[in-house]
Design an enzyme around this catalytic site. Structure first.
Site, PDB file in Angstrom:
ATOM      1  N   ILE A 417      -3.868  -2.263   1.301  1.00  0.00           N
ATOM      2  CA  ILE A 417      -2.946  -1.543   0.425  1.00  0.00           C
ATOM      3  C   ILE A 417      -3.685  -0.536  -0.442  1.00  0.00           C
ATOM      4  O   ILE A 417      -3.198   0.570  -0.695  1.00  0.00           O
ATOM      5  CB  ILE A 417      -2.173  -2.576  -0.419  1.00  0.00           C
ATOM      6  CG1 ILE A 417      -1.269  -3.411   0.500  1.00  0.00           C
ATOM      7  CG2 ILE A 417      -1.362  -1.916  -1.524  1.00  0.00           C
ATOM      8  CD1 ILE A 417      -0.848  -4.740  -0.078  1.00  0.00           C
ATOM      9  N   ASP A 418      -4.882  -0.902  -0.889  1.00  0.00           N
ATOM     10  CA  ASP A 418      -5.661  -0.031  -1.754  1.00  0.00           C
ATOM     11  C   ASP A 418      -6.064   1.244  -1.023  1.00  0.00           C
ATOM     12  O   ASP A 418      -5.887   2.362  -1.527  1.00  0.00           O
ATOM     13  CB  ASP A 418      -6.906  -0.792  -2.222  1.00  0.00           C
ATOM     14  CG  ASP A 418      -7.345  -0.390  -3.612  1.00  0.00           C
ATOM     15  OD1 ASP A 418      -6.618   0.358  -4.292  1.00  0.00           O
ATOM     16  OD2 ASP A 418      -8.421  -0.837  -4.044  1.00  0.00           O
TER      17      ASP A 418
END
Length: 683
Positions: A417-418
């Site tokens: 996600i990052d």
């Protein structure tokens, strides 16, 4: 010199006057009669001019280290357990190479401290398990136990409890050669593969990095192999006659006591486990492993699952010429960094997607044109890395279409996600000749990240709602964090992504903002899960909050600014030691000034409207004065985090991309937005 739009070199393009320039002119006009006013203005302008020159040098440097394929990648330095375990793996498989062994040994020797120990990060204390594994690796390389550097290491090991006090993973490596008894290790039954996905101790209750490691280790634990030891290790026991003295169990009413007794039950089960069901469980685990091998032969793009997967499959009969094992071994060779001095360092992982998106953001914010050829090449490479198939994350989000990016060259099972949020921020800064292609990639990424929000409103790195409290309680899991709960830094980057694509008012973004505000600590800082530590967390959160519409006058913003100003070092920089993960009171926001951490603090203060503040001026001056003549920065300190305290990282490109980002935002008045760069507006 800095490359221009047409690819030639030259100075950065002239910058339009900013609001900060206007403020400087006003001060000169209204306070020009006073000597103090003129001095303040002169100091400020000198700082801006010096920052502009440093930005130009740093831009040139970063452009010069891009790979011709379009990506950037700095070395990912951890500690010598990676090198030691590589030699132990080769010893176990019988594929030792004298040249490789000596190159690795030279690297390990070069990292030894004067007291005979090896540490987990630069400047940190000696670490028992790291020191044991380094010592054993040097024994494999032929270093005599009575050599001064070896005797110092073994004496320190004995003084700190010997092998018996080492972590489980270290003792597993030693058990492979009979240096430790398998009976003295926690049980890890392969039947774990059958636990239903909803069960609190299923493999999907573990973070993806732990899951990929534990599944092959269930096979190793069941097989309990022992290769002939090339030497004894009595010198690493406090009492060679009783190397593992019994320890009292924790109270039965405690979680630790409960799981210790559960381990005893598992030991009894091992004695009565039926052969065929156990063999079937190992075959199921092997299928799980093989199905997750990446195209480049690795597993998850990280070294630990790869080495244990190779051992596990080899124990089940896969010979070294089998395509799966051959590809796996070849992939490990690509984790090796050969240095000019002939040493060989093993990277635990490689970070091209992360490094590339951060580099693109830094260059754009520094003033490189949005259609610069090298930014376009980076964009094409990033677009080609977007993942379009489901992975383990879809166990909890089965209906969610894919669209994320991974951290590594090859890791389609585990996009994170990052990275996805930061790639979107990078793509929004580029004016690509095919804007529809970029728009579609951004749309898929935003949809995927939005769907990965956890129930509490935050975002984790790889999975949604990976918050079971039980995996960390297992006696086996003493090697670091094994679950993946939401974190402030990842949540902040996703919120910033939402704001960048025009969705700051989306209910999911507002829940993320609320989560961040709840997570602020009493000091005013935020915990940093994937970077060290409170400086990273705060440096991530403040830009996100203000981008999402939180005013700079908000109490949470002011508390964070106050904290950053309080912890600024006397030299003007910021630093934070890894020990803040263990001792917040003593170490939070404290440590030698580093380029990356100074940049994070500056990015936060700039987002909070502190451009003309004394703390920012001093921080900028520190970056300018610390810059090397070639435009780069040096940073031996570890400012990245794998597992808080247990596994620290020195990302070698952090020292370049973050200072350039901070200086660019200082010089140019803020980050570049998609609208300013001409990028497509998000969904």
């Amino acid at each position: 010199m800095t490359a221009t739009t047409d690819g030639s070199t030259g100075a950065l393009p002239p910058r339009a006057p900013s609001a900060s320039d206007a403020d400087t002119e006003t001060i000169e006009t209204t306070e020009g009669a006073g000597q103090a006013g003129r001095q303040r203005t002169t100091v400020r302008q000198v700082t801006v001019d010096a920052a502009r020159d440093a930005t130009a040098r740093a831009t040139d440097y970063l452009l010069s280290v891009q790979d011709p394929a379009g990506w950037w990648k700095g070395d990912l330095e951890t500690n010598v357990t990676m090198d030691a375990e590589d030699l132990l793996l080769r010893q176990f498989l019988g594929i030792q190479d004298p040249e490789l062994t000596e190159a690795a040994a030279r690297h390990i020797r070069g990292e030894q401290r004067p007291d005979g120990t090896w540490g987990a990060f630069h400047g940190g204390p000696g670490e028992l398990s790291v020191t044991i594994e380094a010592y054993v690796a040097l024994r494999l390389a032929g270093d005599a136990p009575d050599a001064p550097h070896m005797a110092a290491a073994s004496a320190w090991i004995r003084a700190h409890g010997g092998i018996a006090a080492a972590r489980v993973f270290t003792r597993i490596w030693l058990a492979l050669f009979g240096w430790w008894k398998w009976d003295d290790l926690p049980e890890l039954p392969p039947e774990l593969i059958y636990f239903p996905k909803w069960f609190p101790l299923s493999i999907y209750a573990f973070g993806c990095w732990a899951r990929q490691t534990i599944v092959p280790l269930t096979i190793v634990s069941a097989k309990r192999p022992v290769r002939p030891a090339p030497f004894a290790l009595e010198e690493l026991h406090t009492d060679p006659g009783n190397p593992n003295p019994p320890r009292p169990l924790a109270p039965v009413t405690s979680w630790d006591g409960l799981f210790q007794r559960l381990d005893k039950v598992m030991r009894l089960y091992r004695q009565v486990a039926l052969r065929r069901p156990r063999a079937a469980a190992m075959r199921s685990a092997a299928r799980w492993i093989v199905e997750r091998q990446e195209n480049d032969g690795c597993w998850g793009g990280i070294q630990p699952p790869a080495v244990y997967s190779l051992i596990a499959l080899h124990l089940l009969g896969y010979d070294l010429d089998h395509p799966v094992l051959r590809a796996g071994l070849e992939s490990l060779d690509r984790f090796a960094v050969w240095r000019e001095d002939g040493t060989r360092m093993i990277e635990a992982c490689q970070s091209p997607v992360w490094d590339t998106c951060l580099a693109a953001i830094a260059l754009a914010d520094a003033g490189v044109p949005a259609d610069h050829p090298q930014l376009l090449k980076a964009t094409d490479w990033m677009l080609g890395e977007q993942i379009d198939r489901p992975g383990d994350w879809s166990v909890r989000r089965p209906q969610l279409p894919s669209g994320g990016w991974a951290f590594e060259f090859h890791n389609d099972n585990y996009p994170d996600i990052d990275d996805t949020a930061e790639v979107v921020l990078a793509l929004r800064r580029v004016r690509h000749p095919d804007p529809q292609r970029v728009r579609e990639a951004i749309d898929r990424a935003v949809r995927w990240n939005a769907g990965m929000q956890s129930k509490d409103g935050g975002w984790a790195a790889f999975d949604a709602d990976n918050t079971s409290p039980f995996p960390n309680r297992l006696p086996f899991c003493d090697f670091g964090e094994v679950i993946d709960p939401p974190s402030a830094d990842v949540t902040a980057h996703v919120v910033e992504m939402f704001a960048e694509v025009g969705q700051a008012d989306d209910p999911r973004a507002r829940r993320g903002v609320a989560w961040l505000l709840r997570e602020q600590e009493a000091s005013g800082a935020w915990f940093g899960r994937w970077g060290t530590n409170y400086v990273y967390g705060t440096g991530s959160v403040l830009p996100a909050l203000t981008a999402a519409g939180i005013p700079v006058s908000h109490p949470a913003v002011r508390r964070a600014v106050d904290w950053l100003e309080r912890v600024q070092n006397d030299d003007g920089g910021w630093g934070e030691d890894q020990r803040s993960y263990q001792d917040k009171k003593q170490w939070a926001g404290r440590g030698a000034s580093t380029a990356s951490q100074t940049a994070w603090a500056l990015m936060a203060l700039l987002a909070a409207g502190e451009r003309d503040g004394e703390a920012v001026r001093r921080g900028v001056r520190w970056l300018v004065e610390a810059q090397r003549p070639d435009g780069s920065w040096d940073e031996p300190h570890f400012t990245g985090t794998g597992f808080p305290w247990d596994f620290s990282i020195n990302y070698h490109l952090y020292r370049q991309v973050f200072p350039l980002t901070a200086l660019g935002r200082y010089v140019n008045g803020g980050p570049v937005t998609g609208a300013a760069a001409g990028a497509p507006v998000g969904p």
